[in-house]
Design a protein around this motif. Structure first.
Motif, PDB file in Angstrom:
ATOM      1  N   LYS A  66      -8.047  -8.448  -2.653  1.00  0.00           N
ATOM      2  CA  LYS A  66      -7.661  -7.087  -2.249  1.00  0.00           C
ATOM      3  C   LYS A  66      -6.794  -6.370  -3.273  1.00  0.00           C
ATOM      4  O   LYS A  66      -6.567  -5.177  -3.164  1.00  0.00           O
ATOM      5  N   ARG A  68      -3.678  -6.862  -3.358  1.00  0.00           N
ATOM      6  CA  ARG A  68      -2.595  -6.427  -2.457  1.00  0.00           C
ATOM      7  C   ARG A  68      -1.265  -6.886  -3.025  1.00  0.00           C
ATOM      8  O   ARG A  68      -1.127  -8.021  -3.470  1.00  0.00           O
ATOM      9  N   SER A 153      -6.875  -5.827   6.482  1.00  0.00           N
ATOM     10  CA  SER A 153      -8.123  -5.075   6.408  1.00  0.00           C
ATOM     11  C   SER A 153      -8.888  -5.464   5.138  1.00  0.00           C
ATOM     12  O   SER A 153      -8.290  -5.709   4.092  1.00  0.00           O
ATOM     13  N   ASN A 155     -10.483  -4.271   2.644  1.00  0.00           N
ATOM     14  CA  ASN A 155     -10.716  -3.229   1.641  1.00  0.00           C
ATOM     15  C   ASN A 155      -9.851  -3.547   0.418  1.00  0.00           C
ATOM     16  O   ASN A 155      -8.955  -4.395   0.496  1.00  0.00           O
ATOM     17  N   SER A 161      -9.662   1.794   5.133  1.00  0.00           N
ATOM     18  CA  SER A 161     -10.077   0.519   5.725  1.00  0.00           C
ATOM     19  C   SER A 161     -11.574   0.538   6.016  1.00  0.00           C
ATOM     20  O   SER A 161     -12.146   1.584   6.279  1.00  0.00           O
TER      21      SER A 161
HETATM   22 MG    MG Z   1      -4.808  -2.548   5.426  1.00  0.00          MG
END
Ligand code: MG
Ligand code: AMP
Length: 359
Positions: A66, A68, A153, A155, A161
């Motif tokens: 991700k 992230r 999520s 994405n 999302s």
């Molecule tokens: Mg999210």
């Protein structure tokens, strides 16, 4: 591995739609998860990117795919309320009451964590986020795998999302092992997040379960940064680290026009006119009641103003369609509506580069 599943850039597309397919798809997904891999799966809110929550290496794979930030913790998905005790401790009776009432469903509870939960899942916080999802495929996957699944999520960080398997593949094909395709997600926006690390409990993200619904079951008031009654200075230390990031944003800059009635219509028209005069190709997202307001080259109707559930279900797909249409700017008509309308507006405000006409 069953070779009949299509591969998209190396990611298995596990279709669970047709007769007899579902069981095999679930088995394949469970085996990947048990081996420390990542599988995106549908929930009633959005698609989640799952991995074994008790395996730090597997969870690291989620952050990598991700992109992230490591300081943004993950929600752990469980098959049943009884499992919560394996991850959380000192669970307040009020939290149990809410879980009994709203699970399976779109409510995430933040609770004091147990040592068994790896630090990477909670970004080093002393709390863990848990929920039991209400989607039948998600529940079957959790039961078949027999594992708690960390699943943000599915994405790329910061993108809208995903609410279909196609959205997941747009962002993550080639960087995850598989996606379990269960069709579009019925709710379309992420879960409500309620933290019991604060007293009274704090609403950190609005979602399908509204503040009013929570307060009714609790029989007590909840605090919320959105209501302006949050006691802690959350701008210094955000209680949900995810709150400090720009979120849910399409590639093109998004302008949100708030307000109501003729004043909102005038602002919308003025903005569309000035962006168009600057030579920009605009994508306009409006409610059915305002379809004729401006002849934008790309126009999408979200829903009727009186139908926030449909607006929520369509929101992220429409933002992705705007990017696919290659618009230079997205103009969105805001609304204030009960229930999911609040969650839709929360996501749009975070996605926007500019909010116009907020009272
Ligand atoms: Mg999210
Ligand atoms: P996502 O799964 O991408 O929808 O994001 C999960 C949201 O829950 C993010 O806003 C996180 O910051 C928040 N969250 C997850 N775990 C915790 C936690 N232990 N404490 C506070 N917020 C959390």
């Amino acid at each position: 591995m069953d070779l009949k599943w299509p591969l998209v850039k190396g990611t298995l597309l596990l279709r669970a739609g047709e007769d007899g397919e579902e069981k095999k798809a679930l088995q394949a997904a469970a085996e990947i998860l048990q081996a420390g891999g990542r599988v995106a799966f549908p929930t009633e809110t959005v698609y989640g990117l799952g991995a074994n929550a008790l395996d730090p290496e597997a969870v690291r794979g989620i952050f990598r795919a991700k992109r992230r930030p490591a300081d943004n913790p993950l929600i752990v998905h469980l098959a049943a309320l009884e499992q919560a005790g394996e991850l959380a401790q000192n669970i307040p009776p009020a939290a149990v009451r809410l879980a009994k009432h709203f699970w399976p469903g779109p409510l995430t509870l933040i609770l004091p964590k147990r040592g068994a939960v790896p630090g990477i899942v909670t970004a080093g916080l002393p709390s863990v986020a848990v929920r039991v999802p209400a989607h039948s495929l998600a529940l079957k996957l959790l039961r078949t795998a027999g594992l708690p699944l960390a699943a943000p999520s599915a994405n790329l960080s910061g993108h809208p999302s995903p609410t279909t398997a196609e959205h997941v593949l747009e962002d993550l094909a080639g960087s995850i092992e598989a996606v379990l395709d269960g069709g579009p997600c019925p709710i379309g926006v992420e879960s409500t997040v309620l933290s019991f690390m604060f007293s009274p409990p704090a609403l950190l993200r609005p979602g399908g379960v509204t503040l009013e619904m929570l307060e009714e079951v609790l029989g007590a008031k909840i605090q919320s940064p959105d209501l302006g009654n949050f006691k802690t200075d959350y701008t210094a230390t955000p209680p949900a680290p995810g709150m400090k990031y720009r979120h849910y944003a399409p590639r093109a800059p998004l302008f949100l026009v708030e307000g109501a009635g003729p004043a909102q219509g005038r602002r919308l028209l003025a903005l569309c006119t000035s962006l168009t005069a600057r030579g920009l190709k605009i994508g306009l997202v409006v409610f059915a009641e305002s379809q004729g307001i401006f002849p934008a080259p790309v126009l999408k109707v979200l829903s009727s103003r009186r139908d926030p559930a449909t607006a929520a279900a369509r929101l992220y797909g429409v933002l992705r369609e705007m990017d696919a249409a290659g618009v230079d700017a997205i103009v969105v008509e805001g609304f204030e509506a009960a229930g999911l309308g609040g969650a839709v507006m929360n996501r749009l405000r975070k996605a926007a580069v500019q909010v116009i006409g907020a009272e």
